[in-house]
Design an enzyme around this catalytic site. Structure first.
Site, PDB file in Angstrom:
ATOM      1  CG  ASP A  96      25.947  -6.578  52.274  1.00 15.25           C
ATOM      2  OD1 ASP A  96      25.397  -6.573  51.165  1.00 15.25           O
ATOM      3  OD2 ASP A  96      26.142  -7.605  52.952  1.00 15.25           O
TER       4      ASP A  96
ATOM      5  CG  ASP B 171      21.541  -8.106  48.652  1.00 22.27           C
ATOM      6  OD1 ASP B 171      21.966  -9.009  49.395  1.00 22.27           O
ATOM      7  OD2 ASP B 171      20.335  -7.969  48.357  1.00 22.27           O
TER       8      ASP B 171
ATOM      9  CD  GLU C 249      23.597 -12.625  47.328  1.00 25.38           C
ATOM     10  OE1 GLU C 249      23.207 -13.552  48.052  1.00 25.38           O
ATOM     11  OE2 GLU C 249      22.897 -11.622  47.085  1.00 25.38           O
TER      12      GLU C 249
ATOM     13  CG  HIS D 227      24.015 -13.599  55.559  1.00 32.64           C
ATOM     14  ND1 HIS D 227      24.906 -13.418  54.522  1.00 32.64           N
ATOM     15  CD2 HIS D 227      22.914 -12.899  55.226  1.00 32.64           C
ATOM     16  CE1 HIS D 227      24.374 -12.635  53.606  1.00 32.64           C
ATOM     17  NE2 HIS D 227      23.167 -12.298  54.013  1.00 32.64           N
ATOM     18  CG  ASP D 228      21.661 -15.356  52.439  1.00 32.75           C
ATOM     19  OD1 ASP D 228      20.984 -14.840  53.354  1.00 32.75           O
ATOM     20  OD2 ASP D 228      22.205 -14.695  51.535  1.00 32.75           O
TER      21      ASP D 228
HETATM   22  C1  NOJ Z   1      20.835 -11.678  49.640  1.00 33.94           C
HETATM   23  C2  NOJ Z   1      21.230 -11.552  51.070  1.00 33.94           C
HETATM   24  O1  NOJ Z   1      22.421 -12.252  51.287  1.00 33.94           O
HETATM   25  C3  NOJ Z   1      20.083 -12.087  51.888  1.00 33.94           C
HETATM   26  O2  NOJ Z   1      20.415 -12.232  53.237  1.00 33.94           O
HETATM   27  C4  NOJ Z   1      18.923 -11.169  51.704  1.00 33.94           C
HETATM   28  O3  NOJ Z   1      17.803 -11.674  52.400  1.00 33.94           O
HETATM   29  C5  NOJ Z   1      18.559 -11.013  50.228  1.00 33.94           C
HETATM   30  N1  NOJ Z   1      19.712 -10.829  49.412  1.00 33.94           N
HETATM   31  C6  NOJ Z   1      17.670  -9.834  50.008  1.00 33.94           C
HETATM   32  O4  NOJ Z   1      18.402  -8.653  50.187  1.00 33.94           O
END
Ligand code: NOJ
Ligand code: MG
Length: 532
Positions: free
Chosen positions: A101, A203, A266, A327-328
């Site tokens: 990441d 990210d 992402e 994970h989000d």
């Molecule tokens: C996306 C990530 O997947 C998430 O977990 C994170 O909180 C935010 N970006 C900020 O980095």
């Protein structure tokens, strides 16, 4: 396309490991690098070809590692640089790839760059971040909001300016218009690439550049009170700016100096915006993450039209990809139910494009309810009445029937569900009818059949809750028919006639049946049919 040589990230599949939750090796209740190493044989057995590990760098953990204070180190919670080198070696030994990441949009507020930047207005690193004067009345420079709640501007008493943070105030955004910032981050990339890392998942790629004039974002007329406060405005000026593509192209240039590395972005955007991240002449991201299977309603008509739109929108030479969980977001099993999650797995693994799986989804792991006093996620804590905590999808991997499901000998950082004695790798591996066995067979089939991993996609016209398509390569053709509802439905394809044999089904007793023409699909049923 026939004689094309396909690359590993086109043929393969990516598995996301959330390192805090995969395997703890030292009993502190938090997963670590040695733990991941212990479990690589499992991933190999499952048929995974690339492992993406969420951030493992030094971090104050305000956002569980997405707030980085040293881009070239390893957090002691996760281990040492020697452990990392060993992980990389062990992954490669098994003929798999390792993707890290990369979080270039923001640092931790404890990163030395930010400490310098905030120390005075004329510090050489002042312009590495986004500092602005207040409006005349002392208020924030504009109306931009933080994803994790509240204003995106934080006042700095000492230097009397605001700094911008798209996420937590502990995550100040870097100023990517500054060439020194660009070079510093490219250095970071080269550090890991030189070690032999196979790629990055970048990210929030679409956040990296903001409007130069910092114009106000327009209000969102469709805002609903249960949504995150961030949704009150439309991030028209704070995200997805035209200049972001120059940055992505520069990152790609860094990658291009190495052999066959992958750049994943992402990006949460609608299809027509998402595909712009492939870049001019495909010199942008190799894989702009496609989150449609996460964000769209689980409805066959909606999904079919978006799949077709996506297929049509991908630029010549661009490669598609699909993601079902991360994970989000709530886990797929919790979104669509256990039976339908198998159908979802079939869709993910038979569509054209690189699939990304989220750890535990192959077991049918569910979101685990976390009592209010155990909530850890800042998004949940900052907006407690909106049910936005991401903890339920981040609970420890369930390995076996022992205490804490074999994840840790200590106290796990997030609790395990009561059902882990049934839903775990050890039990499901032994049961040929389990969720895991189904996934295992599906992955194996996908990886054995070129039609399924690199074949063309041909839409099949159906109606109701059914979704169908053909994948074909050279002489081999597979028809995939999925019932996205719990109710039976008749499959009567409009643009094809077909004959074939079921080779994989959500209900395995249908396998090996010969099948043709109009058929009744059971609720939550998926069929993979090899055509004559
Ligand atoms: C996306 C990530 O997947 C998430 O977990 C994170 O909180 C935010 N970006 C900020 O980095
Ligand atoms: Mg540990």
């Amino acid at each position: 396309m026939k004689d094309q040589q396909y690359l590993w990230w086109q043929k393969g599949l990516v598995y996301q490991v959330y390192p805090r939750s995969f395997q703890d090796s030292d009993g502190d209740g938090v997963g670590d690098l040695k733990g991941i190493i212990q479990r690589l044989d499992y991933l190999k057995w499952l048929g995974i070809t690339a492992v993406w590990v969420s951030p493992i760098y030094p971090s104050p953990m305000a956002d569980y590692g997405y707030d980085i204070s040293d881009y070239q180190g390893i957090h002691p919670l996760f281990g040492t640089m020697e452990d990392f080198d060993q992980l990389l070696e062990e992954v490669h030994k098994r003929d798999m790839k390792l993707i890290l990441d990369l979080v270039p949009n923001h640092t931790s507020n404890e990163h030395p760059w930010f400490l310098e930047s905030r120390s005075s207005r004329n510090n050489p690193k002042r312009d590495w971040y986004i500092w602005e004067d207040p409006k005349e009345d002392g208020s924030e420079p504009n109306n931009w909001l933080a994803v994790f709640g509240g204003s995106a501007w934080e006042w700095d008493e000492k230097t009397e300016q605001y700094y911008y943070h798209a996420f937590l105030k502990e995550q100040p955004d870097l100023n990517w218009r500054n060439p020194e910032v660009q070079q510093a981050m490219f250095e970071v990339m080269r550090f890991w690439l030189d070690k032999g890392v196979d790629g990055f998942r970048v990210d929030v790629m679409w956040h990296m550049i903001k409007d130069k004039q910092l114009r106000d974002n327009p209000p969102n007329p469709n805002y609903q009170p249960q949504q995150s406060t961030y949704e009150q405005v439309i991030p028209a000026y704070s995200t997805d700016q035209p200049e972001v593509h120059d940055i992505v192209a520069m990152m790609r240039e860094v990658m291009n100096k190495y052999d066959e590395r992958v750049l994943i972005g992402e990006i949460y955007l609608p299809i027509h915006r998402l595909v712009t991240y492939y870049g001019q002449d495909n010199q942008g991201a190799h894989l702009p993450f496609n989150f449609m299977l996460i964000t769209l309603d689980w409805n066959a008509r909606t999904l079919t039209s978006h799949i077709d739109e996506y297929e049509a929108a991908i630029p010549e030479g661009g490669w598609p990809n699909w993601v079902i969980g991360n994970h989000d977001k709530p886990r797929i099993t919790s979104r669509v139910g256990q039976a339908q999650a198998k159908v979802a797995g079939m869709l993910l693994l038979t569509l054209r494009g690189t699939p990304t799986l989220y750890y535990g989804d192959e077991l049918g792991m569910r979101d685990v309810p976390i009592p209010p006093d155990e909530v850890q996620d800042p998004q949940g804590l900052n907006m407690p009445d909106k049910n936005l905590s991401r903890d339920p999808a981040r609970t420890p991997m369930q390995w076996d029937t022992s205490e804490n499901a074999g994840f840790t000998s200590g106290k796990p950082w997030l609790r395990l569900p009561a059902n882990y004695k049934r839903v775990n790798v050890e039990v499901q591996k032994e049961d040929p009818y389990s969720f895991l066995s189904f996934y295992h067979r599906l992955i194996k089939l996908r990886q054995e059949e070129p039609a399924l991993h690199v074949g063309d996609y041909v839409p099949v016209v159906t109606d109701g809750p059914l979704l169908a398509f053909i994948r074909e390569h050279e002489e081999k053709r597979f028809l995939i028919v999925l019932n996205l509802s719990h109710k039976p439905s008749i499959f009567s394809p409009k643009n094809i006639s077909y004959k074939g044999k079921v080779i994989l089904a959500t209900e395995s007793d249908l396998e090996n049946n010969r099948i043709e023409g109009v058929i009744t699909m059971g609720g939550d049923e998926g069929l993979l049919i090899q055509l004559d």
